[in-house]
Design a protein around this motif. Structure first.
Motif, PDB file in Angstrom:
ATOM      1  N   THR A  25     -18.724 -15.265  17.648  1.00  0.00           N
ATOM      2  CA  THR A  25     -17.311 -15.405  17.313  1.00  0.00           C
ATOM      3  C   THR A  25     -16.874 -14.415  16.245  1.00  0.00           C
ATOM      4  O   THR A  25     -15.703 -14.136  16.119  1.00  0.00           O
ATOM      5  N   THR A  26     -17.800 -13.904  15.468  1.00  0.00           N
ATOM      6  CA  THR A  26     -17.421 -12.918  14.463  1.00  0.00           C
ATOM      7  C   THR A  26     -17.599 -11.531  15.038  1.00  0.00           C
ATOM      8  O   THR A  26     -18.519 -11.274  15.801  1.00  0.00           O
ATOM      9  N   LYS A  27     -16.709 -10.658  14.648  1.00  0.00           N
ATOM     10  CA  LYS A  27     -16.727  -9.298  15.164  1.00  0.00           C
ATOM     11  C   LYS A  27     -17.199  -8.369  14.056  1.00  0.00           C
ATOM     12  O   LYS A  27     -16.434  -7.984  13.192  1.00  0.00           O
ATOM     13  N   SER A  28     -18.487  -8.023  14.056  1.00  0.00           N
ATOM     14  CA  SER A  28     -19.005  -7.101  13.063  1.00  0.00           C
ATOM     15  C   SER A  28     -19.497  -5.862  13.782  1.00  0.00           C
ATOM     16  O   SER A  28     -20.629  -5.797  14.223  1.00  0.00           O
ATOM     17  N   ILE A  29     -18.629  -4.893  13.913  1.00  0.00           N
ATOM     18  CA  ILE A  29     -18.988  -3.689  14.653  1.00  0.00           C
ATOM     19  C   ILE A  29     -19.267  -2.512  13.727  1.00  0.00           C
ATOM     20  O   ILE A  29     -19.484  -1.407  14.183  1.00  0.00           O
ATOM     21  N   ASP A  30     -19.301  -2.766  12.431  1.00  0.00           N
ATOM     22  CA  ASP A  30     -19.526  -1.695  11.473  1.00  0.00           C
ATOM     23  C   ASP A  30     -20.838  -0.965  11.712  1.00  0.00           C
ATOM     24  O   ASP A  30     -20.918   0.245  11.535  1.00  0.00           O
ATOM     25  N   ASN A  31     -21.893  -1.684  12.098  1.00  0.00           N
ATOM     26  CA  ASN A  31     -23.209  -1.079  12.290  1.00  0.00           C
ATOM     27  C   ASN A  31     -23.519  -0.777  13.751  1.00  0.00           C
ATOM     28  O   ASN A  31     -24.644  -0.441  14.084  1.00  0.00           O
ATOM     29  N   PHE A  32     -22.528  -0.915  14.621  1.00  0.00           N
ATOM     30  CA  PHE A  32     -22.761  -0.700  16.049  1.00  0.00           C
ATOM     31  C   PHE A  32     -22.953   0.789  16.329  1.00  0.00           C
ATOM     32  O   PHE A  32     -22.142   1.621  15.943  1.00  0.00           O
ATOM     33  N   GLU A  33     -24.053   1.111  16.975  1.00  0.00           N
ATOM     34  CA  GLU A  33     -24.304   2.479  17.418  1.00  0.00           C
ATOM     35  C   GLU A  33     -24.184   2.492  18.934  1.00  0.00           C
ATOM     36  O   GLU A  33     -24.951   1.828  19.624  1.00  0.00           O
TER      37      GLU A  33
END
Length: 185
Positions: A25-33
């Motif tokens: 449910t949380t959107k944490s895309i900061d570290n998405f490669e």
């Protein structure tokens, strides 16, 4: 034969609920490669190399021959992922907005096979599409797809020979990360 395969694919999409979203449910895309298409292709072909039950009523399927990448299928997958990310929608139909290039040009929402054709993939016998939203990795998206009967059936379908995979990230959208696979044969 083309119309039968296309109809079967469309019916599977409409009735099985092919839109797969992350349970996160949380959107944490900061570290998405963003992974490369080639890396996702390896994961798809690894899944296709096994015998599995997609729980779609057909029993055990596979192994299936490996897929190869196709630029036209990639372009149609990219068009749809971009549309989902920037129109903040989530469906196999395009949004009908300026981000849905194929649909916008037609004055309505696009269908997956129209996007595939408009990007130059023609003379096919069968095409299909998987979408996902919010998954943070290849492993997470493949697990979601393989646990969904219609998505799994697309991945394992031995009639498919080629695939294009696109990921678009928009941190201002609901799911943040949008995955599209377009298959053809």
């Amino acid at each position: 034969m083309l119309k039968t395969d296309l109809l079967i694919t469309l019916v599977a999409i409409l009735f099985v609920g092919c839109a797969e979203q992350s349970s996160t449910t949380t959107k944490s895309i900061d570290n998405f490669e963003k992974p490369l298409q080639e890396d996702i292709l390896i994961a798809i072909n690894r899944a296709r190399s096994e015998v599995r039950d997609c729980h779609d009523g057909l029993g055990l399927v596979g192994p299936s021959q490996p897929l190869s990448l196709n630029d036209e299928l990639y372009n149609s997958a990219y068009e749809h992922s971009n549309d989902l990310a920037y129109s903040n929608t989530f469906a196999h139909e395009g949004s009908g907005t300026e981000y849905d290039i194929t649909g916008y040009d037609k004055g309505r929402r696009s269908l997956f096979f129209e996007r595939i054709e408009s990007n130059g993939y023609l003379n096919y016998n069968i095409v299909g599409e998987n979408i996902a939203g919010g998954q943070q990795s290849i492993d997470e998206v493949m697990e979601a797809w393989l646990n969904s009967p219609a998505h799994c059936a697309n991945i394992m379908n031995s009639k498919y020979k080629e695939v294009g995979i696109a990921i678009v990230v928009n941190p201002d959208s609901e799911y943040g990360i949008y995955w599209t696979q377009n298959f053809g044969g």
